[in-house]
Structure formats: C-alpha cells, structure tokens
Write an enzyme that holds these catalytic residues in place. Structure first.
Site, PDB file in Angstrom:
ATOM      1  N   PHE A   1       0.103 -15.668  16.300  1.00 13.90           N
ATOM      2  CA  PHE A   1      -1.257 -16.001  15.877  1.00 13.90           C
ATOM      3  C   PHE A   1      -1.271 -16.479  14.420  1.00 13.90           C
ATOM      4  O   PHE A   1      -1.900 -17.486  14.076  1.00 13.90           O
ATOM      5  CB  PHE A   1      -2.157 -14.767  16.058  1.00 13.90           C
ATOM      6  N   GLU A   2      -0.537 -15.769  13.548  1.00  9.65           N
ATOM      7  CA  GLU A   2      -0.495 -16.123  12.123  1.00  9.65           C
ATOM      8  C   GLU A   2       0.221 -17.454  11.908  1.00  9.65           C
ATOM      9  O   GLU A   2      -0.220 -18.274  11.091  1.00  9.65           O
ATOM     10  CB  GLU A   2       0.197 -15.001  11.342  1.00  9.65           C
TER      11      GLU A   2
ATOM     12  N   THR B   1       5.443  -0.628  11.227  1.00  6.41           N
ATOM     13  CA  THR B   1       6.636  -1.304  11.763  1.00  6.41           C
ATOM     14  C   THR B   1       6.815  -2.689  11.146  1.00  6.41           C
ATOM     15  O   THR B   1       7.936  -3.104  10.872  1.00  6.41           O
ATOM     16  CB  THR B   1       6.561  -1.423  13.301  1.00  6.41           C
TER      17      THR B   1
ATOM     18  N   THR C   1       7.349 -13.684   7.828  1.00  7.74           N
ATOM     19  CA  THR C   1       7.516 -13.078   9.158  1.00  7.74           C
ATOM     20  C   THR C   1       6.167 -13.007   9.880  1.00  7.74           C
ATOM     21  O   THR C   1       5.668 -11.928  10.157  1.00  7.74           O
ATOM     22  CB  THR C   1       8.111 -11.653   9.035  1.00  7.74           C
TER      23      THR C   1
ATOM     24  N   SER D   1       0.831  -1.204   0.000  1.00 11.68           N
ATOM     25  CA  SER D   1       0.000   0.000   0.000  1.00 11.68           C
ATOM     26  C   SER D   1       0.866   1.255   0.000  1.00 11.68           C
ATOM     27  O   SER D   1       2.051   1.210   0.347  1.00 11.68           O
ATOM     28  CB  SER D   1      -0.913  -0.012   1.219  1.00 11.68           C
TER      29      SER D   1
ATOM     30  N   ASP E   1      -3.915 -10.739  14.463  1.00  8.41           N
ATOM     31  CA  ASP E   1      -3.102 -10.658  15.673  1.00  8.41           C
ATOM     32  C   ASP E   1      -4.024 -10.756  16.881  1.00  8.41           C
ATOM     33  O   ASP E   1      -5.207 -10.457  16.795  1.00  8.41           O
ATOM     34  CB  ASP E   1      -2.347  -9.322  15.713  1.00  8.41           C
TER      35      ASP E   1
ATOM     36  N   ASP F   1       5.983  -3.569   8.167  1.00  7.20           N
ATOM     37  CA  ASP F   1       6.462  -3.375   6.792  1.00  7.20           C
ATOM     38  C   ASP F   1       7.955  -3.038   6.792  1.00  7.20           C
ATOM     39  O   ASP F   1       8.717  -3.517   5.947  1.00  7.20           O
ATOM     40  CB  ASP F   1       5.670  -2.252   6.109  1.00  7.20           C
TER      41      ASP F   1
END
Length: 283
Positions: A121-122, A202, A117, A13, A91, A204
């Site tokens: 949770f992911e 952060t 990265t 984005s 998250d 990104d």
C-alpha cells in the site's frame, strides 16, 4: 587494530513496557555489535494496542535541542540514521498518518533515504502505481530507486504466492554502483508464512535487522533478506508459542501476551538459522 565501530542514531518511539520503536530496534542492533544512540520521539507507557496508554510526545523543538546537545560535543557523527520512515504511511488501503504528511514523505524523506521498507500500500501510494503482478512490483521498486533509495524491500504484498495462500510475497531490489560507474540491480523474491496474530513492533525490528544485515552484506541483498526474514520468523514463532501457552487453549492472546520475545531470541538475532530462502529474479 581496532575494528571501526558502527554507530546508529535511532529516532523512534519509546515504550516503558514492551517492544515497539526504539525498544524493538536497539537491543537487536546492539546484539549485532552496533552502538545505538536513541532519541525517543514519544514516550508512552505501552503501545497503543492496549486498552490504556499514557505518555508524552516530543515536539520538533525538543527533538532539535537533543540533537543540538550531541552536536555541541561533536559526537554527532553516525554511520546510519534509523527512523521509521519505514515509511509508516498505512496498510490495507487506509492511512495511519495525516494526508498532509504524504507529500513530506514523498518529496523530503524518501529522496534522502538509502533503504526503505514499505508495504504494498505504501509503495503504491509513494509511486502512484498499482501492483497486481510481479512485473508491476519490479516497476514500482525501480520508480522508488529513481526517487533516491538504493535498497527497497516491499515487506508484504497481495501477490499470489507460489507456495499457496498461506504465504505472503515479499520483494526486494538493490541498486549497486559498479567499479565502471554503471549501476547494477539485484532483485529478490521471498515467500513468507502468514501468521494469524497481530504483532506490534515487528516492522521496527524488521527495519533494524535489514540495516544490520545489509551493513554486513552490502552487495548481497539475497543473504541480507534471508537473514532478516529468518530473524523475524524465529522471534515471531517464539512469541506466538509463548502467547498461546499463557492464554490457554482456545483463547485469543492479549496484547501484553503478544509482546515480542526479544531478549529470549538473542541467539537467533545473533546467528539466525536460515529458514527463508530468497530467489533471485532474472528479469
């Protein structure tokens, strides 16, 4: 002899004001000597944490047309593609993206990624396995390696820190092909000071810095992580102190005041003083 230039296609984005997505990734990568070509998947006035935002979202067709133009000129050869297939899924137990995108990440995106990265949770969502111990985390990273990526960094986890509850634990794992054809895995752990503020951009910046430092230290995840996390620390520290100065004593900084102090951190991005040590896990 010219040094071969390293080209990155960054598909993220864009915001007019502030730092998120391509605005967070391009400048630091350029400072570190990378050529960055950007495709802006959205163009907003500012990030969505402000009270108001306006802008446009690029359709899949429009994105494809832009890439087609690069391809027609035969300038579509890249060393890296950076997309925040961070994977930005969610998250703290809730998802940012529609449920139906989850299998797309799992089955299409992650298998073709070299570096991912995820937060805890992911990582749990992608593998279907919960992390409650360091051993679980290592098993989850191994499962993620099996899905495709050779470098996995779980950026933040709920594991207890050895330094107390003011620290988060981050874990990384890198699979390297040895000259004899076998694969060797290096695993590292870092204790990260918690910060009492909400930042945007952060993640990104983190993905861009990990790309840069793993490029410079291809088989040394420990150093790449120390450099990456140290850059983050310097940028965040500078941002917080600036935001608090602007907000005044006892007042909570606003989203505009908390925009990352990216340009002011140029020297730290180029050559970060190492303030975070990684420990190599011998398992």
């Amino acid at each position: 002899m010219h040094e071969m230039e390293c080209r990155v296609l960054s598909i993220q984005s864009h915001v007019v004001r502030g730092y998120v997505g391509n605005k967070s990734a391009s400048f630091p990568l350029q400072v570190l000597g990378f050529e960055v070509d950007s495709i802006n998947s959205v163009q907003f006035s500012n990030h969505t944490g402000y009270s108001h935002w306006k802008g446009q979202v690029l359709t899949a067709d429009e994105l494809h047309v832009l890439y087609e133009g690069i391809k027609l000129n035969n300038v579509h050869h890249y060393d890296y593609v950076l997309t925040v297939c961070d994977p930005v899924l969610g998250d703290h137990g809730s998802m940012y993206v529609p449920e139906n995108l989850h299998p797309v990440y799992k089955n299409k995106v992650v298998p073709v990624a070299d570096i991912i990265t995820p937060n805890q949770f992911e990582a749990e969502l992608l593998t279907g396995k919960n992390i409650s111990t360091e051993k679980d985390a290592v098993e989850v990273m191994d499962l993620l390696h099996k899905m495709g990526p050779d470098t996995v960094v779980i950026t933040s986890s709920d594991l207890p820190s050895r330094l107390g509850d003011r620290f988060l634990v981050s874990l990384g794992s890198q699979r390297t092909l040895m000259p004899d054809g076998t694969k060797s895995t290096q695993r590292v752990r870092m204790e990260i000071p918690k910060v009492d503020a909400v930042f945007v951009g952060t993640g990104d910046l983190f993905a861009a810095m990990l790309l840069a430092w793993t490029h410079h230290y291809p088989n040394d995840l420990k150093t790449a992580c120390e450099k990456t996390f140290s850059v983050m620390h310097h940028v965040i520290k500078r941002t917080i102190s600036y935001a608090h100065d602007l907000a005044g004593p006892g007042r909570k900084p606003s989203p505009p005041q908390l925009e990352l102090r990216m340009v002011q951190s140029k020297a730290d991005i180029e050559d970060p003083a190492i303030v975070m040590e990684a420990t190599v896990l011998n398992l």
